[in-house]
Design an enzyme around this catalytic site. Structure first.
Site, PDB file in Angstrom:
ATOM      1  N   ARG A 282      -2.931 -10.187   5.231  1.00  0.00           N
ATOM      2  CA  ARG A 282      -3.330 -10.356   3.831  1.00  0.00           C
ATOM      3  C   ARG A 282      -2.228  -9.775   2.949  1.00  0.00           C
ATOM      4  NH1 ARG A 282      -5.616  -7.240  -0.092  1.00  0.00           N
ATOM      5  NH2 ARG A 282      -7.091  -8.226  -1.504  1.00  0.00           N
TER       6      ARG A 282
ATOM      7  N   LYS B 122       0.816  -1.215   0.000  1.00  0.00           N
ATOM      8  CA  LYS B 122       0.000   0.000   0.000  1.00  0.00           C
ATOM      9  C   LYS B 122       0.849   1.264   0.000  1.00  0.00           C
ATOM     10  CE  LYS B 122      -4.258  -2.144   1.394  1.00  0.00           C
ATOM     11  NZ  LYS B 122      -5.240  -2.474   2.427  1.00  0.00           N
TER      12      LYS B 122
HETATM   13  N1  PMM Z   1      -7.213  -4.196   1.011  1.00  0.00           N
HETATM   14  C1  PMM Z   1      -7.515  -4.270  -0.309  1.00  0.00           C
HETATM   15  C2  PMM Z   1      -8.428  -5.226  -0.771  1.00  0.00           C
HETATM   16  N2  PMM Z   1      -9.019  -6.079   0.091  1.00  0.00           N
HETATM   17  N3  PMM Z   1      -9.332  -6.878   2.274  1.00  0.00           N
HETATM   18  C3  PMM Z   1      -9.076  -6.803   3.579  1.00  0.00           C
HETATM   19  N4  PMM Z   1      -9.694  -7.642   4.433  1.00  0.00           N
HETATM   20  N5  PMM Z   1      -8.198  -5.893   4.086  1.00  0.00           N
HETATM   21  C4  PMM Z   1      -7.543  -5.007   3.286  1.00  0.00           C
HETATM   22  O1  PMM Z   1      -6.752  -4.190   3.808  1.00  0.00           O
HETATM   23  C5  PMM Z   1      -7.799  -5.047   1.881  1.00  0.00           C
HETATM   24  C6  PMM Z   1      -8.726  -6.015   1.411  1.00  0.00           C
HETATM   25  C7  PMM Z   1      -6.891  -3.318  -1.274  1.00  0.00           C
HETATM   26  O2  PMM Z   1      -5.650  -3.746  -1.642  1.00  0.00           O
HETATM   27  P1  PMM Z   1      -5.307  -4.499  -3.025  1.00  0.00           P
HETATM   28  O3  PMM Z   1      -6.055  -3.773  -4.108  1.00  0.00           O
HETATM   29  O4  PMM Z   1      -3.846  -4.349  -3.122  1.00  0.00           O
HETATM   30  O5  PMM Z   1      -5.718  -5.921  -2.902  1.00  0.00           O
END
Ligand code: PMM
Length: 280
Positions: A250, A208
């Site tokens: 994650r 991020k």
């Molecule tokens: N961040 C993203 C997408 N899904 N789910 C959870 N539970 N927590 C998060 O911080 C989260 C998520 C966005 O990040 P990405 O687009 O890099 O997957």
């Protein structure tokens, strides 16, 4: 024992809108590779939730993710579905997903909590203050941790009212969602307090922007911090999340976080954190 949730993004090639085996195949292979590296859960998503991303029609989302969910679940993986749509969540659980990961904490789709309640799936409730377009306008806090805890508490109560018992709930501080720069670090510093609420806690920092901003410092734009450095930074946050008591992290780069967690638990002298095979 902190679990690793590996990210499986299903984005169609430029000639198709998804739904064909040819589109699913690389995502399935990627997911199985992450599992071999130590991911206990595979998080399948067909809609980007990044700032500025456009919403995807649920039918298109399902065409993308369902073949992948089905194949990974059939291979024995614990699958979570990253979606804000109740219809997609239900279809994915039908296809074998065991966890619904809703970054909006059930706020984006009013049907979500009742839908999940009608299944046996667990639910991740993320801290969220509105869709991409609005979330930074709402990123104003007197006290980040206190407000995140209170707002997540409301979502857990809403889930319970819809029929989802707290034992099926995982909470997530929603790093990058309605939070900017230092607000993300403040939220992360509050991980221990969040764990203290008594639910499983999932933390998502992977690649991020706030990590890149910290690494870039005054030296240059965050955009110039490449993926490799963001993955290394993410692995550090995985260890710190584990130390704070997080249930899961994650991440995109599963191997880096697995190695970091193994080394940290070796330092501790017990296999406390890294647990590649257990889902709970
Ligand atoms: N961040 C993203 C997408 N899904 N789910 C959870 N539970 N927590 C998060 O911080 C989260 C998520 C966005 O990040 P990405 O687009 O890099 O997957």
């Amino acid at each position: 024992m902190t679990l690793i949730m590996g990210i499986v993004n299903v984005t169609p090639d430029s000639f198709s809108d998804g739904g064909r085996y040819a589109d699913a195949e690389p995502a399935v292979a990627h997911g199985l590779g992450l599992r071999a590296q130590g991911a206990a859960i595979l998080d399948v998503g067909g809609e980007s939730t990044r700032p500025g991303a456009e919403r995807v029609d649920p039918a298109v989302e399902q065409e993308r993710v369902l073949p992948v969910v089905r194949a990974l679940a059939a291979a024995g993986a614990v699958v979570s579905i990253d979606t804000m749509n109740a219809a997609t969540a239900l279809a994915a659980v039908e296809a074998g997903a065991r966890i619904v990961n809703d970054v909006s904490g059930g706020l984006a789709d009013p049907e979500m909590l009742a839908a999940v309640a009608s299944t046996e799936a667990d639910i991740v409730l993320g801290h969220w203050r509105g869709p991409s377009a609005e979330m930074y306008a709402r990123a104003a806090y007197a006290d980040v941790v206190t407000e995140v805890l209170a707002e997540l508490g409301e979502r857990v109560a809403a889930a319970a009212a819809a029929g989802i018992p707290p034992s099926r709930v995982i909470v997530d501080p929603g790093i990058g969602f309605g939070k900017q720069g230092e607000q993300n670090w403040a939220a992360l510093r509050g991980t221990g307090r969040l764990v203290g609420l008594g639910h499983r806690v999932l933390v998502g920092t992977s690649r991020k922007r706030f990590l890149a901003e910290a690494l870039a410092g005054d030296a240059g734009p965050a955009e110039e911090v490449d993926e490799q450095r963001r993955d290394a930074a993410t692995a550090v946050t995985s260890v710190l999340a584990a130390q704070a008591g997080a249930w899961g992290v994650r991440v995109h780069d599963v191997a880096a976080s697995r190695d970091a967690l193994v080394i940290a638990s070796s330092w501790e002298g017990e296999s406390r954190w890294a647990s590649p095979t257990r889902s709970r």
